[in-house]
Write a protein that holds these residues in place. Structure first.
Motif, PDB file in Angstrom:
ATOM      1  N   LEU A   1      80.930  28.209  91.085  1.00 16.37           N
ATOM      2  CA  LEU A   1      81.131  28.455  89.645  1.00 16.37           C
ATOM      3  C   LEU A   1      79.835  29.757  89.389  1.00 16.37           C
ATOM      4  N   SER A   2      78.985  29.683  89.814  1.00 18.87           N
ATOM      5  CA  SER A   2      78.138  30.856  89.938  1.00 18.87           C
ATOM      6  C   SER A   2      78.693  31.978  90.439  1.00 18.87           C
ATOM      7  N   SER A   3      79.300  32.022  91.618  1.00 13.28           N
ATOM      8  CA  SER A   3      79.837  33.153  92.145  1.00 13.28           C
ATOM      9  C   SER A   3      81.136  33.815  91.249  1.00 13.28           C
ATOM     10  N   GLN A   4      81.726  32.847  90.697  1.00 19.73           N
ATOM     11  CA  GLN A   4      82.946  33.301  89.516  1.00 19.73           C
ATOM     12  C   GLN A   4      82.139  34.019  88.209  1.00 19.73           C
ATOM     13  N   TYR A   5      81.142  33.333  87.861  1.00 19.10           N
ATOM     14  CA  TYR A   5      80.500  34.064  87.081  1.00 19.10           C
ATOM     15  C   TYR A   5      80.100  35.470  87.240  1.00 19.10           C
ATOM     16  N   GLY A   6      79.427  35.450  88.525  1.00  9.65           N
ATOM     17  CA  GLY A   6      79.040  36.853  88.971  1.00  9.65           C
ATOM     18  C   GLY A   6      80.187  37.648  89.031  1.00  9.65           C
ATOM     19  N   ILE A   7      81.195  37.429  89.665  1.00 13.01           N
ATOM     20  CA  ILE A   7      82.436  38.433  89.494  1.00 13.01           C
ATOM     21  C   ILE A   7      82.706  38.906  88.431  1.00 13.01           C
ATOM     22  N   ASN A   8      82.969  37.937  87.165  1.00 13.57           N
ATOM     23  CA  ASN A   8      83.425  38.272  86.115  1.00 13.57           C
ATOM     24  C   ASN A   8      82.409  39.263  85.469  1.00 13.57           C
ATOM     25  N   LEU A   9      81.061  38.964  85.448  1.00 13.33           N
ATOM     26  CA  LEU A   9      79.998  39.800  84.915  1.00 13.33           C
ATOM     27  C   LEU A   9      80.053  41.244  85.522  1.00 13.33           C
ATOM     28  N   PHE A  10      80.438  41.590  86.802  1.00 18.53           N
ATOM     29  CA  PHE A  10      80.753  42.503  87.223  1.00 18.53           C
ATOM     30  C   PHE A  10      81.887  43.318  87.172  1.00 18.53           C
ATOM     31  N   LEU A  11      83.152  42.748  86.931  1.00 22.68           N
ATOM     32  CA  LEU A  11      84.145  43.317  86.529  1.00 22.68           C
ATOM     33  C   LEU A  11      84.264  43.928  84.937  1.00 22.68           C
ATOM     34  N   ALA A  12      83.600  42.950  84.294  1.00 23.43           N
ATOM     35  CA  ALA A  12      83.497  43.552  82.945  1.00 23.43           C
ATOM     36  C   ALA A  12      82.661  44.733  82.667  1.00 23.43           C
ATOM     37  N   GLY A  13      81.695  44.920  83.470  1.00 20.76           N
ATOM     38  CA  GLY A  13      80.795  46.077  83.382  1.00 20.76           C
ATOM     39  C   GLY A  13      81.543  47.245  84.166  1.00 20.76           C
ATOM     40  N   LEU A  14      82.342  46.798  85.060  1.00 25.67           N
ATOM     41  CA  LEU A  14      83.132  47.906  85.934  1.00 25.67           C
ATOM     42  C   LEU A  14      84.159  48.638  85.073  1.00 25.67           C
TER      43      LEU A  14
ATOM     44  N   TYR B   1      75.435  47.334  77.338  1.00 26.88           N
ATOM     45  CA  TYR B   1      75.688  46.256  78.339  1.00 26.88           C
ATOM     46  C   TYR B   1      74.659  46.305  79.493  1.00 26.88           C
ATOM     47  N   LEU B   2      74.221  47.128  80.224  1.00 31.15           N
ATOM     48  CA  LEU B   2      73.526  47.215  81.605  1.00 31.15           C
ATOM     49  C   LEU B   2      72.161  46.822  80.853  1.00 31.15           C
ATOM     50  N   ILE B   3      71.683  47.336  79.668  1.00 34.24           N
ATOM     51  CA  ILE B   3      70.354  46.920  79.308  1.00 34.24           C
ATOM     52  C   ILE B   3      70.361  45.302  78.883  1.00 34.24           C
ATOM     53  N   THR B   4      71.271  44.938  78.398  1.00 34.15           N
ATOM     54  CA  THR B   4      71.324  43.282  78.164  1.00 34.15           C
ATOM     55  C   THR B   4      71.422  42.368  79.401  1.00 34.15           C
ATOM     56  N   ILE B   5      72.368  42.972  80.591  1.00 35.64           N
ATOM     57  CA  ILE B   5      72.235  42.124  81.700  1.00 35.64           C
ATOM     58  C   ILE B   5      70.746  42.466  82.359  1.00 35.64           C
ATOM     59  N   MET B   6      70.174  43.369  82.289  1.00 37.17           N
ATOM     60  CA  MET B   6      68.685  43.713  82.813  1.00 37.17           C
ATOM     61  C   MET B   6      67.940  42.647  82.299  1.00 37.17           C
ATOM     62  N   LEU B   7      67.814  42.516  80.914  1.00 35.85           N
ATOM     63  CA  LEU B   7      66.933  41.824  79.988  1.00 35.85           C
ATOM     64  C   LEU B   7      67.118  40.498  80.566  1.00 35.85           C
ATOM     65  N   ILE B   8      68.190  39.880  80.676  1.00 40.12           N
ATOM     66  CA  ILE B   8      68.498  38.684  80.876  1.00 40.12           C
ATOM     67  C   ILE B   8      67.845  38.416  82.614  1.00 40.12           C
ATOM     68  N   GLN B   9      67.971  39.377  83.555  1.00 38.91           N
ATOM     69  CA  GLN B   9      67.581  39.024  84.718  1.00 38.91           C
ATOM     70  C   GLN B   9      65.998  38.960  84.673  1.00 38.91           C
ATOM     71  N   LEU B  10      65.412  40.006  83.802  1.00 38.94           N
ATOM     72  CA  LEU B  10      63.888  39.969  83.648  1.00 38.94           C
ATOM     73  C   LEU B  10      63.577  38.631  83.278  1.00 38.94           C
TER      74      LEU B  10
ATOM     75  N   LEU C   1      71.265  62.411  71.206  1.00 41.96           N
ATOM     76  CA  LEU C   1      71.477  61.424  72.165  1.00 41.96           C
ATOM     77  C   LEU C   1      71.228  60.149  71.569  1.00 41.96           C
ATOM     78  N   SER C   2      71.934  59.213  71.932  1.00 40.47           N
ATOM     79  CA  SER C   2      71.835  57.648  71.184  1.00 40.47           C
ATOM     80  C   SER C   2      70.525  57.553  71.743  1.00 40.47           C
ATOM     81  N   ALA C   3      70.027  56.297  70.896  1.00 40.52           N
ATOM     82  CA  ALA C   3      68.702  55.577  71.153  1.00 40.52           C
ATOM     83  C   ALA C   3      68.830  54.676  72.494  1.00 40.52           C
ATOM     84  N   THR C   4      70.051  54.220  72.830  1.00 37.69           N
ATOM     85  CA  THR C   4      70.231  53.619  74.186  1.00 37.69           C
ATOM     86  C   THR C   4      69.936  54.498  75.342  1.00 37.69           C
TER      87      THR C   4
END
Length: 619
Positions: free
Chosen positions: A67-80, A101-110, A168-171
């Motif tokens: 389940l965790s590997s499938q979650y990671g693959i879907n996370l990666f494909l969406a960003g790709l 999107y990149l900021i969100t996943i970095m904050l989750i990892q933090l 430039l955008s604030a992001t």
């Protein structure tokens, strides 16, 4: 390197986490209480085989891994797909969407890393099992160096955003700040916890670690995409300068639509692209270390004696000198190539010819060195270590997997040379270059994989060291142990006899029981003992010579791989500038192949250098 490795760590952890210390433990100490309870609940009748209960208890953890590997693959494909949509200027997809999107996943990892670090700190008194093969100190030092340069890159991005803040955008300002915090905390996390073998909250931790793995892979992909677009634009500009009218050339420009408010914007914009190669290597190394941590979750470690792996410069002078010559030559070739390429047709052809001749020479030397090392291995009889080791398996898989990028480009060049109707003179050098790239990686992969799987030499406790002293006219001139000889003297030492060698003859010094004086008994008439001594010294010297040659080869290949990492990482890419492949396959198809394969080829060189450094330390 001092490794933390204790067999009793898990049992201490069970007592502190609500286990039953007063009851007998029918399962290994590394298993957790909740897993023990689960296995008791699924066990069948008393006559049911024990193996079936173990298989039933492993289902939830196996499901969590899937389940965790499938979650990671879907996370990666969406960003790709977001990156792809932005790269092709898809309608409705802006750069701030990708960065959000990149900021969100970095904050989750933090948040996950902070939770893990705080929980580990609260349990710091518990002894935890460690994987001694994961997270080597030299690897941590390497990733720290890349992280420091990545922080400089983030500061350049912040400065660039300040200069163009009006349009430039604030992001684009939030992203480098978030990335800098992510880098600092992740490096600390890897230094402190890369060796952990997680045995509690395993399902939750699997999702946290795999999220971190694919977050770094997405950041790596984003860096590769940004750097590749920059290299492609430079290539198109060179083609425009050289007057190629038969290729439709449109610059892919994402430049801001306003003027810079500071005078440093050009420095920031140009300097960023020289730092991207280090940022790319940082994220791919971090993802590999985190992947090993993910594979180690819930793992039962087989405790073996772990030898210290230390780097010693002594004995590798020859390999280091030749490697440094290659490194200095590479820097000179890259500088000349980047200055000459695109200036004119003649200068471009001369630059390509120079690069091919240089690369052919280096690759031929590397092939010869690898063959010599493999021949030495064939002469030695040493068993292979086939124990389960996620870090070592990942190293071998990455070597073969990333080498396929270079092989794809090489076979494309070979096919283009065969099929092309016209062959400029400089393109013929591409043929031996492409063939040598394939052969060199094949030989080097075999050498590295065999080296990391070979068991280290073990010294028997019964082996003793003889001191060889020189005696002249009955008096000792030197008691310094100038030579060492392996001698199995357990029986003699038990009888109070200590062997010495005087003037090439072996004497047995026997301690008398009364006055403590020594009686020296000559055995000069024993030719068998003398010949055995000479043979032992010869064998030891032979082994040392082989090790010295292998260490020099590893040092030479290490510096050569660092040298071959520099050209493609900093824009010296003849696959772009050769022109023959673009004519045969078409401009856009070949550029797509190069942009997909080149990141793997670049990573292969850095990963090979890291593996060869380990080989040098273990040899």
């Amino acid at each position: 390197m001092v490794e933390d490795n204790a067999d009793t760590g898990s049992s201490s952890g069970e007592k502190s986490c609500g286990g039953w210390p007063d009851q007998p433990q029918p399962y290994p100490s590394s298993r957790q209480p909740e897993e023990w309870v689960m296995e008791k609940s699924v066990q069948g009748p008393p006559g049911q085989p024990r193996g079936s209960r173990l298989v039933g208890g492993s289902y939830p953890q196996k499901n969590a891994e899937i389940l965790s590997s499938q979650y990671g693959i879907n996370l990666f494909l969406a960003g790709l797909l977001l990156m792809f949509a932005w790269a092709v200027h898809a309608v409705g997809i802006r750069k701030q969407d990708l960065l959000s999107y990149l900021i969100t996943i970095m904050l989750i990892q933090l948040l996950w890393m902070l939770w893990y670090i705080s929980r580990s700190y609260s349990q710091r008194r518990l002894i935890q099992e460690k994987d001694t093969h994961a997270g080597a100190r030299w690897l941590k030092c390497g990733i720290t160096l890349f992280a420091v340069i990545t922080l400089i890159l983030d500061s350049f991005k912040i400065g660039y955003f300040i200069g163009f803040s009006n349009c430039l955008s604030a992001t684009e300002g939030i992203f480098p700040v978030t990335h800098a915090m992510h880098t600092l905390l992740q490096v600390y996390f890897l230094w402190c916890h890369a060796k952990d073998i997680i045995q509690s909250f395993k399902t939750l931790e699997r999702f946290g670690v795999i999220h971190s793995v694919f977050t770094n892979l997405l950041l790596w992909t984003n860096g590769v995409l940004t750097e590749s677009k920059h290299q492609l634009n430079e290539h198109k500009e060179r083609l425009i300068t050289l007057g190629f009218g038969n290729i439709t050339i449109v610059l892919d420009d994402h430049a801001p639509q306003c003027n810079c408010t500071t005078t440093l914007c050009s420095i920031f914009s140009q300097g960023m692209y020289y730092l991207y190669p280090f940022n790319i290597e940082y994220h791919i190394l971090a993802s590999t270390m985190l992947y090993v941590l993910w594979k180690n979750i819930g793992r039962k470690v087989e405790h073996h004696h772990q030898h210290k792996i230390l780097f010693k410069f002594h004995g590798i002078t020859v390999g280091t000198i030749f490697g440094l010559i290659v490194l200095i030559s590479t820097i000179a070739v890259v500088v000349v190539y980047l200055i000459q390429i695109g200036r004119s047709k003649i200068k471009s052809e001369l630059a390509l010819t120079m690069f091919y001749l240089y690369a052919i020479s280096v690759l031929a030397l590397m092939c010869a060195a690898g063959i010599v090392a493999l021949l030495i291995y064939r002469l030695e009889e040493r068993s292979m270590d086939n124990s389960k080791n996620p870090a070592r398996k990942l190293d071998a898989d990455l070597l073969v997997g990333t080498a396929s990028g270079s092989w794809l480009l090489s076979w494309g060049s070979i096919l283009a040379i065969i099929c092309a109707q016209a062959h400029p003179k400089y393109t013929w050098y591409n043929l031996p270059y492409s063939i040598l790239v394939i052969i060199e990686k094949y030989i080097q992969n075999l050498f590295i994989i065999e080296s990391i799987h070979r068991e280290q030499e073990k010294v028997n406790d019964d082996i003793k060291t003889l001191r060889i002293v020189t005696v002249s006219s009955g008096s000792t001139l030197s008691l310094t142990p100038s030579h060492k000889e392996i001698y199995n003297g357990a029986a003699d030492m038990d009888n109070g006899k200590f062997p010495y060698m005087f003037n090439g003859n072996i004497y047995m010094r026997e301690r008398s029981g009364g006055d403590g004086s020594d009686e020296v008994r000559s055995q000069a008439s024993s030719p068998v003992t003398h010949s055995t001594s000479d043979f032992s010294l010869y064998s030891q010297n032979s082994v040392n010579n082989k090790r010295r040659i292998l260490k020099n080869i590893a040092a030479f290949l290490f510096l050569c791989n660092l040298s071959l990492w520099i050209p493609p990482a900093f824009g010296c890419r003849p696959e772009y500038d050769n022109g023959l492949e673009e004519i045969v396959f078409g401009f856009e198809p070949w550029i797509i192949v190069v942009n997909l394969a080149m990141p793997f080829s670049i990573f292969y060189r850095m990963h090979s250098a890291a593996s060869l450094f380990e080989v040098n330390c273990k040899t």
